[in-house]
Design a protein around this motif. Sequence first.
Motif, PDB file in Angstrom:
ATOM      1  N   HIS A  77       0.833  -1.210   0.000  1.00 59.41           N
ATOM      2  CA  HIS A  77       0.000   0.000   0.000  1.00 59.41           C
ATOM      3  C   HIS A  77       0.869   1.262   0.000  1.00 59.41           C
ATOM      4  N   VAL A  78       1.873   1.316   0.870  1.00 59.27           N
ATOM      5  CA  VAL A  78       2.755   2.486   0.935  1.00 59.27           C
ATOM      6  C   VAL A  78       3.524   2.632  -0.378  1.00 59.27           C
ATOM      7  N   THR A  79       4.026   1.535  -0.893  1.00 56.88           N
ATOM      8  CA  THR A  79       4.745   1.569  -2.169  1.00 56.88           C
ATOM      9  C   THR A  79       3.837   2.078  -3.283  1.00 56.88           C
ATOM     10  N   ASP A  80       2.593   1.622  -3.296  1.00 58.91           N
ATOM     11  CA  ASP A  80       1.629   2.067  -4.307  1.00 58.91           C
ATOM     12  C   ASP A  80       1.359   3.568  -4.188  1.00 58.91           C
ATOM     13  N   LEU A  81       1.161   4.055  -2.970  1.00 56.23           N
ATOM     14  CA  LEU A  81       0.925   5.491  -2.772  1.00 56.23           C
ATOM     15  C   LEU A  81       2.094   6.311  -3.318  1.00 56.23           C
ATOM     16  N   GLU A  82       3.306   5.896  -2.972  1.00 59.28           N
ATOM     17  CA  GLU A  82       4.487   6.635  -3.412  1.00 59.28           C
ATOM     18  C   GLU A  82       4.692   6.530  -4.916  1.00 59.28           C
ATOM     19  N   HIS A  83       4.419   5.377  -5.479  1.00 57.57           N
ATOM     20  CA  HIS A  83       4.547   5.191  -6.930  1.00 57.57           C
ATOM     21  C   HIS A  83       3.527   6.051  -7.679  1.00 57.57           C
ATOM     22  N   ARG A  84       2.293   6.024  -7.216  1.00 60.82           N
ATOM     23  CA  ARG A  84       1.257   6.846  -7.854  1.00 60.82           C
ATOM     24  C   ARG A  84       1.588   8.322  -7.749  1.00 60.82           C
ATOM     25  N   ALA A  85       2.138   8.747  -6.625  1.00 59.33           N
ATOM     26  CA  ALA A  85       2.531  10.154  -6.466  1.00 59.33           C
ATOM     27  C   ALA A  85       3.630  10.520  -7.449  1.00 59.33           C
ATOM     28  N   SER A  86       4.577   9.616  -7.643  1.00 57.69           N
ATOM     29  CA  SER A  86       5.696   9.911  -8.550  1.00 57.69           C
ATOM     30  C   SER A  86       5.255  10.007 -10.003  1.00 57.69           C
ATOM     31  N   GLU A  87       4.155   9.365 -10.334  1.00 54.14           N
ATOM     32  CA  GLU A  87       3.667   9.391 -11.712  1.00 54.14           C
ATOM     33  C   GLU A  87       2.561  10.411 -11.955  1.00 54.14           C
ATOM     34  N   SER A  88       2.071  11.003 -10.887  1.00 54.29           N
ATOM     35  CA  SER A  88       0.962  11.947 -11.018  1.00 54.29           C
ATOM     36  C   SER A  88       1.427  13.257 -11.662  1.00 54.29           C
ATOM     37  N   THR A  89       0.597  13.768 -12.544  1.00 52.39           N
ATOM     38  CA  THR A  89       0.869  15.080 -13.145  1.00 52.39           C
ATOM     39  C   THR A  89       0.075  16.174 -12.440  1.00 52.39           C
ATOM     40  N   ASP A  90      -0.739  15.771 -11.481  1.00 54.68           N
ATOM     41  CA  ASP A  90      -1.550  16.714 -10.709  1.00 54.68           C
ATOM     42  C   ASP A  90      -0.870  16.932  -9.360  1.00 54.68           C
ATOM     43  N   LEU A  91      -0.377  18.140  -9.127  1.00 53.29           N
ATOM     44  CA  LEU A  91       0.361  18.445  -7.901  1.00 53.29           C
ATOM     45  C   LEU A  91      -0.468  18.189  -6.647  1.00 53.29           C
ATOM     46  N   THR A  92      -1.734  18.527  -6.675  1.00 58.26           N
ATOM     47  CA  THR A  92      -2.600  18.320  -5.516  1.00 58.26           C
ATOM     48  C   THR A  92      -2.758  16.836  -5.223  1.00 58.26           C
ATOM     49  N   GLU A  93      -2.950  16.040  -6.253  1.00 55.56           N
ATOM     50  CA  GLU A  93      -3.084  14.590  -6.078  1.00 55.56           C
ATOM     51  C   GLU A  93      -1.776  13.995  -5.557  1.00 55.56           C
ATOM     52  N   ALA A  94      -0.648  14.397  -6.146  1.00 56.31           N
ATOM     53  CA  ALA A  94       0.651  13.879  -5.718  1.00 56.31           C
ATOM     54  C   ALA A  94       0.902  14.209  -4.250  1.00 56.31           C
ATOM     55  N   ARG A  95       0.606  15.434  -3.872  1.00 54.78           N
ATOM     56  CA  ARG A  95       0.793  15.852  -2.482  1.00 54.78           C
ATOM     57  C   ARG A  95      -0.087  15.021  -1.551  1.00 54.78           C
TER      58      ARG A  95
END
Length: 115
Positions: A77-95
Motif C-alpha cells: 500500500h505504501v509503495t503504491d501510494l508513493e509510486h502513484r505520487a511519482s507518476e501523477s501530473t496533478d500536484l494536488t493529487e501527488a501531495r
Amino acid sequence: MTAHAAEHTPAVPPMPERNPKALREAIAQHAPALLADFDSHWRWAVAETYDISTVPAFMARWWGQYAIARDPKLDAHVTDLEHRASESTDLTEARSLLEAASHIRHQVQRLEPGQ
C-alpha cells in the motif's frame, strides 16, 4: 466439506524489543530484503564512526522501515501510494498521496515492542 479451502493469511509478526540487535534479528527473519541495507547503514552510521549518538536516529529510521516491511499488505500500500505520487501530473493529487504515505510512516513510529 467445502469446495474451497480456507485462505490462510499469515500473521504480521510483532515488533521486536527496541534495540539494534533485536531489530536486526527481526529483519533477518521477517524482512530479509532489508538486511543488507540495515547492515550497511549500521556500519556507516555507527560501527565505523564509534559514534553512539547516532543510534536513536538509526533506530527511528529502521523501526519504521521494518514496521512497514513486516506487513506485506501495508508495504504494498505504501509503495503504491508513493509510486502513484511519482507518476501523477496533478500536484494536488501527488501531495495528497505523499501525505497519506507520510502519515502511515509516522503512525508506525508509535508502535511499541510486541505490537
